[in-house]
Design a protein around this motif. Structure first.
Motif, PDB file in Angstrom:
ATOM      1  N   MET A  47       0.819  -1.206   0.000  1.00  0.00           N
ATOM      2  CA  MET A  47       0.000   0.000   0.000  1.00  0.00           C
ATOM      3  C   MET A  47       0.858   1.263   0.000  1.00  0.00           C
ATOM      4  SD  MET A  47      -2.935   1.115   2.773  1.00  0.00           S
ATOM      5  CE  MET A  47      -1.727   1.497   4.058  1.00  0.00           C
ATOM      6  N   VAL A  48       1.943   1.237   0.772  1.00  0.00           N
ATOM      7  CA  VAL A  48       2.820   2.400   0.888  1.00  0.00           C
ATOM      8  C   VAL A  48       3.399   2.797  -0.473  1.00  0.00           C
ATOM      9  CG1 VAL A  48       5.026   3.202   1.850  1.00  0.00           C
ATOM     10  CG2 VAL A  48       3.384   2.012   3.303  1.00  0.00           C
ATOM     11  N   ARG A  49       3.633   1.821  -1.328  1.00  0.00           N
ATOM     12  CA  ARG A  49       4.231   2.094  -2.630  1.00  0.00           C
ATOM     13  C   ARG A  49       3.361   2.985  -3.509  1.00  0.00           C
ATOM     14  NH1 ARG A  49       4.062  -2.480  -5.471  1.00  0.00           N
ATOM     15  NH2 ARG A  49       5.489  -1.671  -7.030  1.00  0.00           N
ATOM     16  N   PHE A  50       2.051   2.999  -3.255  1.00  0.00           N
ATOM     17  CA  PHE A  50       1.142   3.738  -4.123  1.00  0.00           C
ATOM     18  C   PHE A  50       0.694   5.072  -3.519  1.00  0.00           C
ATOM     19  CE2 PHE A  50       0.866  -0.675  -5.422  1.00  0.00           C
ATOM     20  CZ  PHE A  50       1.045  -0.550  -6.795  1.00  0.00           C
ATOM     21  N   LEU A  51       1.295   5.477  -2.421  1.00  0.00           N
ATOM     22  CA  LEU A  51       0.987   6.768  -1.829  1.00  0.00           C
ATOM     23  C   LEU A  51       1.702   7.876  -2.598  1.00  0.00           C
ATOM     24  CD1 LEU A  51       1.242   5.830   1.950  1.00  0.00           C
ATOM     25  CD2 LEU A  51      -0.819   5.968   0.518  1.00  0.00           C
ATOM     26  N   ASP A  52       1.089   9.052  -2.628  1.00  0.00           N
ATOM     27  CA  ASP A  52       1.616  10.198  -3.374  1.00  0.00           C
ATOM     28  C   ASP A  52       1.755  11.368  -2.410  1.00  0.00           C
ATOM     29  OD1 ASP A  52       2.002  12.460  -4.990  1.00  0.00           O
ATOM     30  OD2 ASP A  52       0.814  11.633  -6.630  1.00  0.00           O
ATOM     31  N   ASP A  53       2.959  11.936  -2.320  1.00  0.00           N
ATOM     32  CA  ASP A  53       3.214  13.030  -1.378  1.00  0.00           C
ATOM     33  C   ASP A  53       2.403  14.284  -1.677  1.00  0.00           C
ATOM     34  OD1 ASP A  53       5.047  11.472  -0.034  1.00  0.00           O
ATOM     35  OD2 ASP A  53       6.776  12.262  -1.134  1.00  0.00           O
ATOM     36  N   SER A  54       1.879  14.391  -2.890  1.00  0.00           N
ATOM     37  CA  SER A  54       1.139  15.596  -3.278  1.00  0.00           C
ATOM     38  C   SER A  54      -0.368  15.373  -3.305  1.00  0.00           C
ATOM     39  CB  SER A  54       1.599  16.073  -4.661  1.00  0.00           C
ATOM     40  OG  SER A  54       1.299  15.108  -5.658  1.00  0.00           O
ATOM     41  N   GLN A  55      -0.838  14.238  -2.755  1.00  0.00           N
ATOM     42  CA  GLN A  55      -2.257  13.910  -2.820  1.00  0.00           C
ATOM     43  C   GLN A  55      -2.811  13.544  -1.443  1.00  0.00           C
ATOM     44  OE1 GLN A  55      -4.099  14.231  -5.546  1.00  0.00           O
ATOM     45  NE2 GLN A  55      -2.310  14.810  -6.780  1.00  0.00           N
ATOM     46  N   VAL A  56      -4.149  13.609  -1.359  1.00  0.00           N
ATOM     47  CA  VAL A  56      -4.869  13.122  -0.187  1.00  0.00           C
ATOM     48  C   VAL A  56      -5.670  11.895  -0.619  1.00  0.00           C
ATOM     49  CG1 VAL A  56      -6.625  13.614   1.559  1.00  0.00           C
ATOM     50  CG2 VAL A  56      -5.031  15.407   0.843  1.00  0.00           C
TER      51      VAL A  56
END
Length: 223
Positions: A49-58
């Motif tokens: 799951m962590v791999r698909f997180l985006d620092d610029s998104q919620v």
């Protein structure tokens, strides 16, 4: 090769995540209360799951944390709220308004989890959160550390891997998810990462374009 994934709806993905034993153990969507777009979903639990997180998104999502196998299996569901550290104040404020509507879409969960950096999310952090919930909720026992341990979490992941193999017919030829997952910089023990990678092998690649295209499948409807 995987026509099922091309027609999988958010309802179906949530149904799998919310089951005690099913191929998917997490799903993440965009912060759009009227038409949340699925970012991705998978069977590799926290490291995947962590791999698909985006620092610029919620993003918002549901994660199943399972422990043990067979009659000893125990599951807790986590409402995940991700707000990347590069999200601006205005965008963050608008996105946060999706919290309550998306809770209704996801259904009841046992606990909430908020994170703004990838360092905030790990298997061990979430296991500790589950333990704290169990104690606070009155489920505490003398054996809580063993019941909700790293080893019992790994046992559950292996059981879910078998469910994924049954559902999807084993590993597919299009993905190289194992190599991608092992290359990810996730602060977990080697054993946990290996199990998660094996569970996700061949699935993450075909899940990347998961579910119906944007604008074609409103929440709560079938494709």
């Amino acid at each position: 090769a995987f026509p099922r994934w091309l027609t999988l709806t958010l309802r179906e993905a949530l149904g799998m995540v919310r089951s005690d034993v099913a191929p998917l153990n997490w799903v993440m969507v965009t912060a759009d209360p009227s038409f949340p777009e699925v970012v991705n979903a998978g069977s590799g639990s926290v490291p995947e799951m962590v791999r698909f997180l985006d620092d610029s998104q919620v993003f918002f999502g549901v994660l199943r944390m399972a422990f043990g196998r067979g009659p000893f299996r125990r599951c807790k569901w986590v409402f995940v709220h991700w707000s990347g550290e590069r999200v601006g104040a205005v965008k963050r404020g608008k996105a946060n308004a999706a919290d309550r509507p998306l809770r209704k879409v996801f259904g009841p969960t046992n606990m909430d989890f908020f994170a703004a950096t990838r360092e905030d999310i790990s298997v061990e952090i979430l296991i500790q959160k589950v333990k704290k919930f169990v104690v606070t909720d009155g489920e505490s026992s003398d054996d809580v550390d063993n019941l909700y341990s790293l080893d019992s979490f790994m046992e559950a992941l292996l059981e879910e891997k078998k469910a994924a193999e049954v559902e999807f017919g084993g590993k597919n030829e299009t993905g190289n998810a194992t190599a991608d997952l092992e290359a990810a910089t996730i602060a977990e023990t080697a054993a946990v990462e290996a199990v998660a990678a094996e569970a996700a092998a061949g699935l993450a690649a075909c899940l990347m374009p998961l579910l119906s295209p944007r604008g074609t499948n409103p929440v709560g409807t079938e494709a």
